[in-house]
Design a protein around this motif. Structure first.
Motif, PDB file in Angstrom:
ATOM      1  N   MET A  64       0.834  -1.209   0.000  1.00 38.57           N
ATOM      2  CA  MET A  64       0.000   0.000   0.000  1.00 38.57           C
ATOM      3  C   MET A  64       0.866   1.256   0.000  1.00 38.57           C
ATOM      4  N   GLY A  65       1.990   1.207   0.720  1.00 45.65           N
ATOM      5  CA  GLY A  65       2.876   2.362   0.790  1.00 45.65           C
ATOM      6  C   GLY A  65       3.415   2.741  -0.581  1.00 45.65           C
ATOM      7  N   SER A  66       3.987   1.756  -1.281  1.00 48.22           N
ATOM      8  CA  SER A  66       4.548   2.067  -2.598  1.00 48.22           C
ATOM      9  C   SER A  66       3.439   2.431  -3.586  1.00 48.22           C
ATOM     10  N   SER A  67       2.269   1.807  -3.428  1.00 44.99           N
ATOM     11  CA  SER A  67       1.151   2.152  -4.318  1.00 44.99           C
ATOM     12  C   SER A  67       0.735   3.607  -4.123  1.00 44.99           C
ATOM     13  N   LEU A  68       0.688   4.033  -2.853  1.00 40.75           N
ATOM     14  CA  LEU A  68       0.211   5.395  -2.581  1.00 40.75           C
ATOM     15  C   LEU A  68       1.288   6.450  -2.836  1.00 40.75           C
ATOM     16  N   VAL A  69       2.534   6.046  -2.872  1.00 41.98           N
ATOM     17  CA  VAL A  69       3.563   7.004  -3.307  1.00 41.98           C
ATOM     18  C   VAL A  69       3.384   7.264  -4.804  1.00 41.98           C
ATOM     19  N   ALA A  70       3.079   6.201  -5.552  1.00 43.53           N
ATOM     20  CA  ALA A  70       2.858   6.354  -6.994  1.00 43.53           C
ATOM     21  C   ALA A  70       1.506   7.000  -7.290  1.00 43.53           C
ATOM     22  N   THR A  71       0.517   6.701  -6.455  1.00 43.19           N
ATOM     23  CA  THR A  71      -0.836   7.256  -6.620  1.00 43.19           C
ATOM     24  C   THR A  71      -1.215   7.958  -5.320  1.00 43.19           C
TER      25      THR A  71
END
Lengths: 274, 239
Positions: free
Chosen positions: A108-115
């Protein structure tokens, strides 16, 4: 050099304009890529088809048996053909897992950095699971009809699949998958533990909600499962009209998604501290 | 390795508490474009929390952290590349993981394969992540951070799990990025390694205890490690 500063006004956030243009499109593209790079959807789709096949076959096997499924009435015949809706449970789980697995596997962390827009992140999931859910229940209903219709014919019971209640049931079942998947996204966001989310959704749908619909229909018909029964024109339960069912389930999905967006927006995403 | 302009990272009076326990108190510092800023502190000092706040993964109780004067949510996708932990779906391949990130950032898929080679995962790109060692996961996380050729790099303990070749490769990447104008903020416990690559140092222990340029560490016998010990022991204060 690195300096200490005491919050000069000029370096405050310049605007609160929100996500940049095209952000939702990228979020959807990422969600499509997520779906294509694991086999979760494939396995759940197969499980949905298998579930529809097994349930249809089990009921069909009782036709003509003492205490078995009667097919003299239209309601009885429709019941034999109605188990495509069981693929809707798998559509719900696709939605649940699309969110819950990001927490479980700490992506979720890397997803939300990208989005960074959490609303877009969640809306993208809801948009992408709609066609998946549609395919799930379409396949499920096709399997149910492919097994059920020949069995009915072999017992001399005829159902016109292309008009009347049978057609209404089939159309309702197809659209049910789309709604169910969106409902799953909301539940996956609201229940933070993946195992708990999957178990809770499954047990609630199969046991708790089914019992309420069966024994307290005045309440049950307003629940998500009750609305689903109305949408698929479930011959075995007391339910609202199909139109009302769509409206009630759409309301549940809308409220669920709004609550989910609110919760995800407030959530501190954890990572392993070093 | 960077095709975007570097932007200053600014923490301005950032405070954060969990359950009434302060984790960050009035943290302010700037990491400037074209420089590598080392972010050090003991376990539980609040480094990861500060980086999470910068990346929009946690909300500060007060203050704000910005990149180029804006919250990360308002920046164009790919402006910031970050690696906070080597997390990836175990059933996804390394290549699949990067393809997801590429789609999210609008980066051409054609960049994924060469990047896997660059981080030493060329032969493992089509294997599922569940079969990766911790070091391979770390390399994958670094590849994801480098994927958009960002102007701002934020890395939390990027050397964890890396072998000596990997550490050397990373050091070259960070220096190269800064030389091309990128902003690099990197936390690490490996002070000897950090000393070789940083231009600036920020020492954190709930609040900023010390910050200054690398030259200051050269004046101290024992270098950055001794300076860090002095700061933690309280014999050095904010410069």
């Amino acid at each position: 050099m690195t300096t200490l500063s005491l919050a000069p006004d000029r370096s405050r956030p310049a605007s609160r304009a929100g996500a940049p243009p095209g952000a939702l499109r990228l979020a959807v593209a990422a969600e499509v890529a997520r779906t294509r790079t694991t086999r979760t959807v494939l396995w759940l789709g197969l499980a949905g088809a298998l579930l529809a096949a097994v349930m249809t076959a089990m009921v069909a096997a009782t036709i003509g048996q003492p205490g078995g499924q009667e097919v003299a009435s239209e309601t009885g015949r429709l019941t034999v053909l109605s188990f495509g809706f069981s693929a809707g449970l798998m559509a719900t789980l696709v939605g649940v897992l699309s969110v819950a697995s990001e927490r479980r596997y700490r992506t979720m962390g890397s997803s939300l950095v990208a989005t960074p827009s959490r609303r877009n992140w969640l809306l993208a999931k809801a948009l992408v699971v709609v066609p998946i859910g549609l395919v799930f229940t379409t396949v499920g209903q096709a399997v149910a009809l492919a097994i059920g219709a020949p069995v009915l014919s072999s017992h001399g019971a005829h159902v016109d699949l292309w008009s009347g209640p049978a057609l209404q049931m089939t159309i309702g079942t197809l659209t049910l998958g789309a709604f169910s998947a969106v409902w799953g996204v909301a539940l996956g966001a609201l229940i933070r533990n993946q195992m708990v989310a999957v178990a809770a959704v499954t047990l609630y749908s199969i046991m708790v909600e089914a019992a309420v619909i069966q024994y307290v229909p005045a309440v049950g018909k307003w629940l998500p499962g009750g609305a689903q029964s109305a949408i698929v024109h479930d011959p075995a339960t007391e339910h609202l009209s199909a139109g009302a069912g769509y409206l009630v389930f759409a309301a549940w999905c809308t409220v669920g998604l709004l609550l989910a967006i609110r919760q995800v927006a407030r959530e501190d995403v954890t990572v392993s501290a070093t | 390795m960077t095709s975007r302009p570097g932007l200053d990272i600014a923490f301005e009076r950032v405070s954060k508490a969990y359950g009434g326990r302060p984790v960050l108190e009035d943290v302010s510092f700037t990491a400037r474009a074209g420089q590598v800023t080392g972010f050090v502190g003991r376990n539980g000092a609040g480094k990861t929390t500060a980086l999470r706040i910068l990346l929009g993964l946690a909300a500060p109780d007060s203050g704000h952290a910005t990149v180029g004067g804006r919250p990360i949510a308002e920046l164009a996708p790919g402006t910031v590349g970050a690696s906070l932990e080597p997390g990836a779906h175990p059933a996804r391949t390394g290549e699949g993981h990067l393809l997801v990130q590429a789609a999210a950032l609008g980066v051409p898929q054609a960049r994924v394969r060469p990047l896997l080679g660059e981080v030493g995962l060329a032969s493992a790109g089509r294997k599922k992540v569940k079969g990766y060692s911790f070091g391979m996961r770390q390399r994958l996380a670094l590849a994801a951070a480098l994927l958009p050729e960002p102007g701002v790099l934020v890395l939390d303990e990027p050397t964890n799990g890396l072998d000596p070749d990997g550490i050397r490769w990373l050091r070259d990447q960070l220096r190269s990025a800064a030389a091309h104008g990128a902003t690099v903020l990197v936390s690490s416990h490996l002070l000897g390694e950090l000393e070789q690559v940083v231009d600036e140092v920020v020492v954190l222990d709930r609040t900023v205890l010390w910050s200054g340029d690398r030259a200051a560490t050269l004046d101290v016998d024992g270098g950055l490690e001794q300076l860090y010990q002095d700061v933690i022991a309280g014999s050095r204060r904010i410069s």
